[in-house]
Write a protein that holds these residues in place. Structure first.
Motif: not given
Ligand code: SAM
Length: 351
Positions: A25, A32-36, A252, A280-283, A325
């Motif tokens: 990921e 944090r993990t970016a999903r968006d 998030s 909480a940024c996931d971008r 990232q």
């Protein structure tokens, strides 16, 4: 000259995987993990919003520097398959300025493997293209609209196009892209019309969200002391509506939703400056020229275009993206005394 005006960033440090756990990921060094994923497809726009674009528009990105539909879709495939991204949003500039937008969406949705495909747009011209975009796989849409007063709209955007935006909104609703989200930038100039905008949103069954203005205007007029914060908006709306305490279902999700007049309608407030949600940024973001920009406010971008065009395989591209990232900064830093605004404006990054 062009690079300066577009705000093409100075390279600060080489992306590195040092110290990064070996997981697929898009994690960063702050937990944090970016999903968006936000992907800008162009710097061109049909409006010239004062809080975003310079009056003359951004300098044109040379055609060869823009990612093609095929290149964008390849990155979407890598993001979803290899990096665990779940949401893909096309933005700009104005995504509708790309004649091949349906192709971008179609090729991307073919490799999106269940990830959502959405777009942020000003809605101009959407009525003519909505069918092809939905058929290509567009699932959700956010439309930006700051005022329902035509003269005010013309001043704010430097274009008299409010009827075209309304036509786009109607087309999106008719195409079933509901609930439709409308984004408005909160600033001194829009505060006075905020209650009218909310009344219009309630009448038209759309979900309105205000976002605090960020220092991402090309004209560099933003000033911390002059900005209108979420608290002032709540005061202004409360003169006409009863707002009850906000909640944020998903930590998030940037918007706090306030229930209006007992519900079920809500109004969202994204206090990106005064109540930062960076932790909480996931971008993660890809600019129109194919650089990873892990933070809106982070000028240290990492180019993927050379790999895309140089015969690299998907694993190499994914690894460079992971490294970019991993180095994501902790937050926008706007409350720090040494805060320096980023070189690129919102339209040049992709909002
Ligand atoms: N042209 C499209 C649109 O109008 O939605 C997509 C690009 S635009 C840059 C994306 C979003 O960024 C819009 O909702 C716009 O209002 C917002 N935006 C632009 N400049 C901003 C700023 N300085 N602060 C906060 N939001 C901004």
């Amino acid at each position: 000259m062009v690079a300066l005006a577009l705000g093409i960033p100075r390279v600060r440090r080489a992306p590195s995987l040092d110290g990064r756990p070996d997981v697929p990921e898009l994690i960063d060094g702050h937990g944090r993990t970016a999903r968006d994923l936000r992907i800008s497809v162009t710097e061109k726009c049909s409006l010239r919003c004062t809080y975003c674009m310079p009056e003359q528009g951004l300098p044109a990105i040379p055609r060869d520097d823009l990612l093609s539909a095929t290149e964008i879709a390849r990155l979407v495939g890598i993001a979803v398959r290899d990096l665990g991204v779940r949401d893909i949003r096309f933005t700009g500039g104005e995504p509708l300025m790309r004649a091949d937008l349906a192709e971008i969406i179609g090729l991307s949705s073919a490799v999106a493997d269940g990830a959502s495909i959405s777009m942020t747009t000003n809605g101009i011209g959407l009525d003519h293209r909505i069918r092809s975009l939905v058929d290509a796989g567009l699932g959700r849409i956010n439309i930006s609209l700051d005022t329902v007063d035509r003269d005010h709209f013309a001043r704010l955007t430097r274009r008299d196009r409010l009827p075209a935006v309304f036509a786009g909104i109607e087309a999106a609703k008719a195409a079933g892209l509901t609930p439709l989200k409308i984004n408005a930038v909160l600033m001194r100039d829009t505060l006075g019309g905020a209650a009218d905008l909310l009344a219009w949103a309630l009448e038209n069954g759309v979900r309105l969200r205000f976002i605090e203005q960020m220092p991402l205007d090309a004209d560099e007029q933003w000033a911390r002391d002059d900005m209108v914060d979420a608290a002032k908006l709540v005061d202004a709306l409360s003169a006409r509506f009863t707002l009850s305490r906000p909640h944020r279902d998903d930590p998030s999700a940037p918007a706090e939703d306030w229930v209006v007049d007992g519900g079920p309608a809500t109004v969202g407030i994204i206090a990106s400056v005064t109540r930062s949600f960076c932790e909480a940024c996931d971008r993660t973001r890809i600019t129109a020229e194919g650089t990873v920009r892990s933070c809106l406010f982070g000028d240290d971008e990492t180019g993927l275009r050379a790999l895309l065009r140089g015969g690299a395989d998907d694993h190499e591209i994914a690894q460079l993206w992971r490294a970019a990232q991993w180095g994501k900064q902790a937050g926008h830093g706007m409350s720090r005394p040494d805060f320096v605004r980023p070189l690129r404006s919102m339209g040049a990054i992709g909002g």
